[in-house]
Design a protein around this motif. Structure first.
Motif, PDB file in Angstrom:
ATOM      1  N   PRO A 241       1.088  -1.931   0.046  1.00 49.25           N
ATOM      2  CA  PRO A 241      -0.150  -1.186   0.278  1.00 49.25           C
ATOM      3  C   PRO A 241       0.117   0.318   0.367  1.00 49.25           C
ATOM      4  O   PRO A 241       1.096   0.753   0.980  1.00 49.25           O
TER       5      PRO A 241
ATOM      6  N   THR B 185      -5.121   1.106  -0.880  1.00 50.71           N
ATOM      7  CA  THR B 185      -5.084  -0.072  -1.748  1.00 50.71           C
ATOM      8  C   THR B 185      -4.227  -1.161  -1.123  1.00 50.71           C
ATOM      9  O   THR B 185      -3.482  -0.926  -0.163  1.00 50.71           O
ATOM     10  N   ASP B 186      -4.304  -2.331  -1.721  1.00 51.60           N
ATOM     11  CA  ASP B 186      -3.488  -3.460  -1.267  1.00 51.60           C
ATOM     12  C   ASP B 186      -2.100  -3.463  -1.904  1.00 51.60           C
ATOM     13  O   ASP B 186      -1.299  -4.359  -1.657  1.00 51.60           O
TER      14      ASP B 186
END
Length: 155
Positions: free
Chosen positions: A145, A135-136
């Motif tokens: 992240p 994920t960011d």
């Protein structure tokens, strides 16, 4: 790496362990994740361990003659915390914690770690965890992240 002067015992945390457990977390986080911004102060972290982590989660500690040197927290199938005092990394405590987590959750485990934490990636992959999502960081407090890992028996 510090070699253990005495055996390290894994046991369930008690209310009286909350501050020492938080302090292990704080030392480990500072040493292993220096570029990750913590959204909570030291006192907020200690209060969180005292009020939430130790009383409401399955919290385990590694205890040596020197005191608490590791913490692992299970929240259902989520291995939500595994932190070792920096001087005790490489002594096999993390391996023992993961074996305990697998024993306690034989149907499988999941966990999140930050993408910048390459040593954690190698550690968990060595223990049969597979990266299944990146994920960011918009979904975590740190806005860092991250990577979700999953372990299933028989892999």
């Amino acid at each position: 790496m510090t070699s253990a002067p005495a055996p390290v015992h894994l046991r369930r945390a008690t209310a009286t362990d909350a501050t020492a457990t938080a302090d292990v977390w704080l030392r480990s986080f500072a040493a292993t994740l220096p570029t990750v911004v913590r959204p909570r102060t030291d006192d907020e972290v200690r209060a969180h361990f005292r009020d939430v982590v130790v009383p409401l989660r399955e919290t385990w500690v590694a205890e040596a003659a020197a005191g608490l040197v590791g913490v692992m927290v299970l929240d259902g199938a989520l291995l939500s915390q595994l932190y070792l005092d920096p001087g005790w990394r490489g002594c096999g405590i993390g391996d023992r914690f993961v074996a305990l987590a697998k024993e306690r959750r034989p149907d499988g485990l999941t966990l999140w770690t930050f993408q910048v934490n390459e040593p954690a990636h190698r550690f968990y992959e060595r223990h049969g965890f597979l990266a299944v999502e990146r994920t960011d960081g918009s979904g975590n407090e740190e806005r860092e992240p991250d990577v979700r890992y999953v372990w299933r028996p028989g892999r």
